[in-house]
Design a protein around this motif. Structure first.
Motif, PDB file in Angstrom:
ATOM      1  N   CYS A 162       0.807  -1.222   0.000  1.00 51.78           N
ATOM      2  CA  CYS A 162       0.000   0.000   0.000  1.00 51.78           C
ATOM      3  C   CYS A 162       0.843   1.276   0.000  1.00 51.78           C
ATOM      4  O   CYS A 162       1.396   1.655  -1.024  1.00 51.78           O
ATOM      5  CB  CYS A 162      -0.984  -0.037   1.172  1.00 51.78           C
ATOM      6  SG  CYS A 162      -2.407   1.074   0.973  1.00 51.78           S
ATOM      7  N   CYS A 187      -5.185  -1.230   1.015  1.00 46.54           N
ATOM      8  CA  CYS A 187      -6.404  -1.070   1.805  1.00 46.54           C
ATOM      9  C   CYS A 187      -6.564   0.424   2.048  1.00 46.54           C
ATOM     10  O   CYS A 187      -5.782   1.017   2.806  1.00 46.54           O
ATOM     11  CB  CYS A 187      -6.279  -1.834   3.120  1.00 46.54           C
ATOM     12  SG  CYS A 187      -7.711  -1.671   4.217  1.00 46.54           S
ATOM     13  N   THR A 217      -8.835  -4.053  -0.853  1.00 46.36           N
ATOM     14  CA  THR A 217     -10.059  -4.430  -0.155  1.00 46.36           C
ATOM     15  C   THR A 217     -11.190  -3.534  -0.662  1.00 46.36           C
ATOM     16  O   THR A 217     -10.951  -2.388  -1.075  1.00 46.36           O
ATOM     17  CB  THR A 217      -9.913  -4.267   1.366  1.00 46.36           C
ATOM     18  OG1 THR A 217      -9.437  -2.944   1.645  1.00 46.36           O
ATOM     19  CG2 THR A 217      -8.945  -5.278   1.942  1.00 46.36           C
ATOM     20  N   VAL A 227     -10.896  -1.393   9.509  1.00 48.90           N
ATOM     21  CA  VAL A 227     -11.128  -1.524   8.059  1.00 48.90           C
ATOM     22  C   VAL A 227     -12.614  -1.389   7.759  1.00 48.90           C
ATOM     23  O   VAL A 227     -13.210  -2.204   7.058  1.00 48.90           O
ATOM     24  CB  VAL A 227     -10.568  -2.863   7.520  1.00 48.90           C
ATOM     25  CG1 VAL A 227      -9.046  -2.847   7.536  1.00 48.90           C
ATOM     26  CG2 VAL A 227     -11.092  -4.055   8.332  1.00 48.90           C
ATOM     27  N   ASN A 230     -13.824   0.516   2.653  1.00 49.04           N
ATOM     28  CA  ASN A 230     -12.784   0.006   1.758  1.00 49.04           C
ATOM     29  C   ASN A 230     -13.104   0.400   0.320  1.00 49.04           C
ATOM     30  O   ASN A 230     -14.152   0.017  -0.206  1.00 49.04           O
ATOM     31  CB  ASN A 230     -12.670  -1.509   1.876  1.00 49.04           C
ATOM     32  CG  ASN A 230     -12.334  -1.948   3.288  1.00 49.04           C
ATOM     33  OD1 ASN A 230     -11.180  -2.020   3.656  1.00 49.04           O
ATOM     34  ND2 ASN A 230     -13.356  -2.222   4.100  1.00 49.04           N
TER      35      ASN A 230
END
Length: 302
Positions: A162, A187, A217, A227, A230
């Motif tokens: 990421c 993510c 995600t 999370v 997403n």
């Protein structure tokens, strides 16, 4: 001499954070996803950053609502998680980058670790190198060990997790060490975050004349403080040069529907660009240093 074709079918997951009732539900989901990609000819499967956080849905609600408590309570599951992905890679004879998850080190720190499995069941990992503000300031995730290049049946792979993709020198270090393909599990919870990773990944593909695979995600997991939102699109990026899409998008998802993005990638053709492309970004990279070493003039233009 022209580079011989080296064809590879790559699958990038657009992966939802689901609510799981049991660990067996996770295993069944993992099996469905791997079987789907492998049955369509995929040889390299790439899953996203923090996809493993769906396992926090198995924890008691007070624990999963606590950013720090969940880190500790996930650790007893981690060996079974690794065993699940390892078995799937062996069964389907694929190279597989599993969803990353927080991993506690012997010194008590937590890192963001993504495991890579070969068709023979060999396993290695890449830890994230540079933490976001959320990871640093709120969650307590630390930088892990240094970068690695993985020799695999599908080629030499490097992983930029990421935010790491947003730093050109990390990609350059991997390419100089022999990486032929860069994997970017991601993510992101805003469109801006997604575009930072996407545009950085595309820039790395141009700068280093390599292909880059992004797996994000997607969807909502409002039960999770880590999370919950997403946003992203699975994609495979290439240089914008001979024989490849003019916009560098070999494939990209059109919407937020979970699933795979598959494409046939010719690593030989990409390597060929370093000698015969319209530009020579990879070879000309050191020229930046020559320019930076000169005196920079500050001119006044009244």
């Amino acid at each position: 001499m022209d580079e011989a074709p080296r064809l590879l079918t790559v699958a990038a997951a657009q992966y939802p954070i689901d609510t799981l009732a049991t660990f067996a539900d996770f295993q069944a989901k993992a099996a469905r996803w791997v079987n789907d990609a492998a049955s369509r000819g995929a040889e390299l499967l790439v899953f996203p950053e923090y996809g493993g956080m769906e396992l926090a849905s198995l924890l008691p609600e007070p624990v999963r609502d606590d950013l720090q408590a969940q880190l500790h309570e996930l650790q007893p599951l981690r060996d079974d998680v690794v065993a699940t992905w390892r078995a799937l890679a062996e069964t389907h004879r694929v190279t597989l980058l599993a969803p990353s998850l927080p991993w506690q080190l012997d010194d008590g720190r937590f890192v963001n670790r993504a495991w890579l499995f070969s068709p023979s069941g060999q396993a290695e990992y890449q830890d994230k190198q540079i933490m976001t503000r959320f990871e640093n300031d709120q969650w307590g995730i630390s930088a892990g060990a240094g970068l690695k290049v993985f020799e695999t049946p599908v080629g030499r792979l490097g992983v930029l997790i990421c935010y790491d993709s947003e730093f050109p020198d990390l990609a350059r270090a991997l390419v100089e060490a022999g990486a032929e393909l860069l994997l970017v599990p991601s993510c992101t919870d805003t469109a801006a975050g997604y575009y930072r990773v996407r545009l950085s990944s595309q820039a790395r593909a141009i700068e280093q004349q390599v292909a880059v695979v992004q797996s994000p995600t997607v969807g909502e997991a409002l039960w999770s403080p880590a999370v919950d939102i997403n946003i992203g699109h699975a994609a495979i990026y290439t240089p914008c040069d001979h024989g490849f899409p003019t916009d560098g998008l070999l494939t990209i998802s059109k919407d937020a529907t979970p699933g795979w993005q598959l494409a046939r990638l010719d690593l030989g053709a990409i390597h060929h660009l370093r000698c015969h492309g319209q530009v020579n970004n990879h070879g000309d990279w050191p020229l930046q240093g020559d320019r930076l070493a000169t005196t920079i003039d500050v001119l006044s233009l009244p």
